[in-house]
Design a protein around this motif. Sequence first.
Motif, PDB file in Angstrom:
ATOM      1  N   GLU A 251     137.167   5.305  59.096  1.00  0.00           N
ATOM      2  CA  GLU A 251     137.012   3.901  59.471  1.00  0.00           C
ATOM      3  C   GLU A 251     136.539   3.799  60.923  1.00  0.00           C
ATOM      4  OE1 GLU A 251     137.342  -0.322  58.930  1.00  0.00           O
ATOM      5  OE2 GLU A 251     137.218   1.411  57.576  1.00  0.00           O
ATOM      6  N   ARG A 252     135.754   2.761  61.218  1.00  0.00           N
ATOM      7  CA  ARG A 252     135.345   2.516  62.597  1.00  0.00           C
ATOM      8  C   ARG A 252     136.557   2.127  63.435  1.00  0.00           C
ATOM      9  NH1 ARG A 252     129.863  -1.158  61.992  1.00  0.00           N
ATOM     10  NH2 ARG A 252     128.817   0.162  60.422  1.00  0.00           N
ATOM     11  N   VAL A 253     136.663   2.750  64.595  1.00  0.00           N
ATOM     12  CA  VAL A 253     137.775   2.436  65.500  1.00  0.00           C
ATOM     13  C   VAL A 253     137.227   2.304  66.915  1.00  0.00           C
ATOM     14  CG1 VAL A 253     139.516   3.608  64.081  1.00  0.00           C
ATOM     15  CG2 VAL A 253     138.285   4.898  65.840  1.00  0.00           C
ATOM     16  N   GLY A 254     138.053   1.716  67.780  1.00  0.00           N
ATOM     17  CA  GLY A 254     137.694   1.630  69.188  1.00  0.00           C
ATOM     18  C   GLY A 254     136.465   0.790  69.455  1.00  0.00           C
ATOM     19  N   ARG A 255     136.231  -0.273  68.657  1.00  0.00           N
ATOM     20  CA  ARG A 255     135.039  -1.111  68.835  1.00  0.00           C
ATOM     21  C   ARG A 255     135.385  -2.351  69.666  1.00  0.00           C
ATOM     22  NH1 ARG A 255     131.105   1.262  65.447  1.00  0.00           N
ATOM     23  NH2 ARG A 255     132.001   3.295  64.958  1.00  0.00           N
TER      24      ARG A 255
ATOM     25  N   GLU B 116     141.944   4.646  72.996  1.00  0.00           N
ATOM     26  CA  GLU B 116     143.134   5.203  72.362  1.00  0.00           C
ATOM     27  C   GLU B 116     143.802   4.101  71.551  1.00  0.00           C
ATOM     28  OE1 GLU B 116     145.669   6.943  75.252  1.00  0.00           O
ATOM     29  OE2 GLU B 116     144.375   8.687  75.566  1.00  0.00           O
ATOM     30  N   GLY B 117     144.419   4.475  70.438  1.00  0.00           N
ATOM     31  CA  GLY B 117     145.089   3.491  69.607  1.00  0.00           C
ATOM     32  C   GLY B 117     145.352   4.033  68.229  1.00  0.00           C
ATOM     33  N   PHE B 118     145.453   3.116  67.259  1.00  0.00           N
ATOM     34  CA  PHE B 118     145.746   3.493  65.881  1.00  0.00           C
ATOM     35  C   PHE B 118     144.719   2.849  64.950  1.00  0.00           C
ATOM     36  CE2 PHE B 118     149.659   3.854  68.231  1.00  0.00           C
ATOM     37  CZ  PHE B 118     150.245   5.018  67.752  1.00  0.00           C
ATOM     38  N   CYS B 119     144.361   3.599  63.921  1.00  0.00           N
ATOM     39  CA  CYS B 119     143.415   3.093  62.935  1.00  0.00           C
ATOM     40  C   CYS B 119     144.058   1.941  62.170  1.00  0.00           C
ATOM     41  CB  CYS B 119     143.006   4.208  61.970  1.00  0.00           C
ATOM     42  SG  CYS B 119     141.963   3.671  60.613  1.00  0.00           S
ATOM     43  N   ARG B 120     143.338   0.813  62.044  1.00  0.00           N
ATOM     44  CA  ARG B 120     143.876  -0.359  61.364  1.00  0.00           C
ATOM     45  C   ARG B 120     143.919  -0.161  59.853  1.00  0.00           C
ATOM     46  NH1 ARG B 120     140.964  -5.628  63.672  1.00  0.00           N
ATOM     47  NH2 ARG B 120     142.699  -6.561  62.512  1.00  0.00           N
ATOM     48  N   LYS B 121     143.191   0.833  59.358  1.00  0.00           N
ATOM     49  CA  LYS B 121     143.139   1.035  57.914  1.00  0.00           C
ATOM     50  C   LYS B 121     144.226   1.990  57.439  1.00  0.00           C
ATOM     51  CE  LYS B 121     140.012   2.403  54.169  1.00  0.00           C
ATOM     52  NZ  LYS B 121     138.637   2.839  53.827  1.00  0.00           N
TER      53      LYS B 121
ATOM     54  N   SER C 245     132.562  13.207  62.239  1.00  0.00           N
ATOM     55  CA  SER C 245     133.645  12.483  61.601  1.00  0.00           C
ATOM     56  C   SER C 245     133.141  11.153  61.110  1.00  0.00           C
ATOM     57  CB  SER C 245     134.785  12.282  62.603  1.00  0.00           C
ATOM     58  OG  SER C 245     134.330  11.521  63.706  1.00  0.00           O
ATOM     59  N   GLY C 246     133.978  10.441  60.401  1.00  0.00           N
ATOM     60  CA  GLY C 246     133.609   9.119  59.914  1.00  0.00           C
ATOM     61  C   GLY C 246     132.554   9.203  58.846  1.00  0.00           C
ATOM     62  N   PRO C 247     131.669   8.182  58.773  1.00  0.00           N
ATOM     63  CA  PRO C 247     130.664   8.147  57.725  1.00  0.00           C
ATOM     64  C   PRO C 247     129.731   9.338  57.755  1.00  0.00           C
ATOM     65  CG  PRO C 247     130.861   6.008  58.813  1.00  0.00           C
ATOM     66  CD  PRO C 247     131.669   6.976  59.592  1.00  0.00           C
TER      67      PRO C 247
END
Length: 799
Positions: A162-166, A176-181, A44-46
């Motif tokens: 998008e990068r998440v959980g950093r 766990e959370g929501f993508c800011r983008k 997933s991601g890039p």
Amino acid sequence: MTQCTTPGCRGRIEDGFCGVCGLAPVDAVAASGPQASLRPGPLSGPQASPRPGVPSGPQPSFGAVPPREALDQWLTDTSGGDSVHSHPISGNVKLSGRSGPGSIAGAVNSGGSSRSSRRSDRGMLGAGMVEVPLVPYRDPAEAVMANPVVAEKNRFCGNCGERVGRSRGDQPGRTEGFCRKCGTQFSFTPKLVNGDQVGGQYEVLGCLAHGGLGWIYLARDRNVNDRWVVLKGLLNAGDAEAHKAAAAERAFLSEVEHPNIVKIINFSQHPDPRTGIPGGHIVMEYVGGKSLRELLIERREQGTGDEVLPVDQVIAYGLESLRALGYLHSKGLLYCDFKPDNVIQSEEQIKLIDLGGVRRMDDTLSPVYTTPGYRVPEEELRGPGPTISADLYSVGRALAVLSFRFSFMREHPHSLPPRESVPLLQRYESFDRLLRRATHLDIERRFHDAGDMADQLTGVLREVLSDLQGAPHPAPSSLFGGENFTGVPEAGTHNADRMLGPPSPTEAATLLPSPLIDPADPAAQHLRGFSSLAVDELVPALRAMPAPTPETRLMLTRALLTAGRHGEAMDALQKFAEAVPGDWRTMWYLAVAELSTGRFREAREHFDELYDHLPGEIAPKLGLAIACERVGEHETAARQYQTVWGTDHSFVSAAFGLARIRLAQGDRSAAIAVLDTVPELSSLYVQAQTALIAVLATPQRATDAGDFVQAGRRLERIGLDGESADRLATRVLEAALGWLDAGGRAPERQSLLGDRFTEDGVRTNLDRRYRALAYRATGAAERYELVDKANSLRPVTLL
């Protein structure tokens, strides 16, 4: 960015992968546990490239272009009395991406793994030709991760990448959370724990790894003998894209059943413990082994850090993988994300895993999951959607990564380093050409069929094994017949010189193998009955056929070239090219025609391009060697002759060619050594020994009496008839006499061909041999000449 931890690599990690070697850091492998290679999900991601696909249309042709003007000029120069016509072989002569008749069926299915009949710690792969170290089956319970955590650098939004959980400062990243983008919910927390029951049947033991679509769990199937299974879950229950991908995977994989592809057993659901929303899980067989990437990393860790896998082992892995891909393609499916991480060796078996990117060929809507460094360049330019050639491109890239070190991502993301900079590619030219065809930037020039690629890769493997083991690895070609020895001179003193001289243009063209008749051609069975006809009978028989087929026109082209009727041959070839555009055999016969008329430079260029297109075939290499020899490119000619002869000792013309080159280079001992490798069972063994005797008995090349003695002993062993033996013996004896007259001295009591190796002994022997030849002579003039020769050589006596 951080320093790459792969042994010997100086690259830096960015987005989870090294910009130089293209591998994830070694610590990432360790963190995911011993079974990280079991993750059957796309990146997933890039690392992933989700985008709508475009249906793959008909495979285009592969182009090599002799311009029309050059062909017209060739016809003008070589018509030799034939009526001259304009022959525009429609626009350009092109090579189809498909290798031709007979190259598909069987090639993919012939590379199966096999077990040795005796107990061994090594397995046999690559059509049973390659021994590879066995990878022991791992106890599944030992593969469970003690602390299942997804490293922050591998956390990306499943929707937008998008990068998440950093982490931020001292605060660790969220799992766990929501993508800011885009706002999509993410979760990297395992949804199943030890003891959970999925579908009332599968008891979970723990996490094995984390893939692009979620966690992978180890479980026991309580309904079927407690067998080990793998559960592949979703990235998170709220990810609609992941749901769609999983559903698509479920539909595809229910149709897939192949020994080289992980088996899908079932599909089950289990409620999310937090939301209660049912989450889907694919149930797969457990494959306990190591991925090819892990095997590569292990090898580097055990050495200096620059090690790669042995090339024969890499090719064997490639052949096994092509079997699996060929099967998927036959089912109308594309794999899309082939890479070393997704191929596992367990004991002596190879399996493709990570089927999350599989999609139907006509699917234009589903997202495409691929990996940087292995994806085709046009994909990054939003070109055509996934195709068979894109799958095969990825195989070519994987073969390169496993077999030699190069700047995989930074300097060569869509190319290979120059051949002269890679020792392995310098040593194995055919492997180099196969990789460059598979990964060519031009889609038309790549492979378009897994069977074709497997066929050529098998031929390359035979060459590699012949070099590594010092013994031929012959096999019948699926595209060409054998050498045509019609017109090869009989053994004898005069014909020895002919065998050591380059073949005439006509002889060279006749000698080359012919492409096999396409069994699908309507006239195939009828044409096989023409094989025994002489050319003057064959041409009218072919022209009398009421409905010429493509194979009829090709056979007519060959017959007319043999008869020297080049203009008519080009007419027939033109009609074939119009009927079957893009067929590589058009260029083959054009090259043969150029060779037969002495246009060696033009023939050299076309044979070279055919070699690019068919890197595992012997015939283009032999044609290239002959053409290079005639234009003075002796090193290239010697290399191709050596490859052909080292691989298959039935191509004796390659041995003669290599011997000629060595003599031209002044390496007499090498020429003798080559001729001495022609096996006694060969129909040209006597001719080879005759030529060898001629080399030994040449006064300018002979170094001592031993050369003449060896020549005499060989002559006595090969069993020529009386006249042929006497004629060759006179050559040896005359050369020895010249050597003695020049001051040479043989050891005392040394004999040569039944007499003393002294001047008187050699003269007596010559006198007897010439009188025997005179007795057999049919003409008076020849008889008198031989008697005079005997009298002139007779030793002087007092009587």
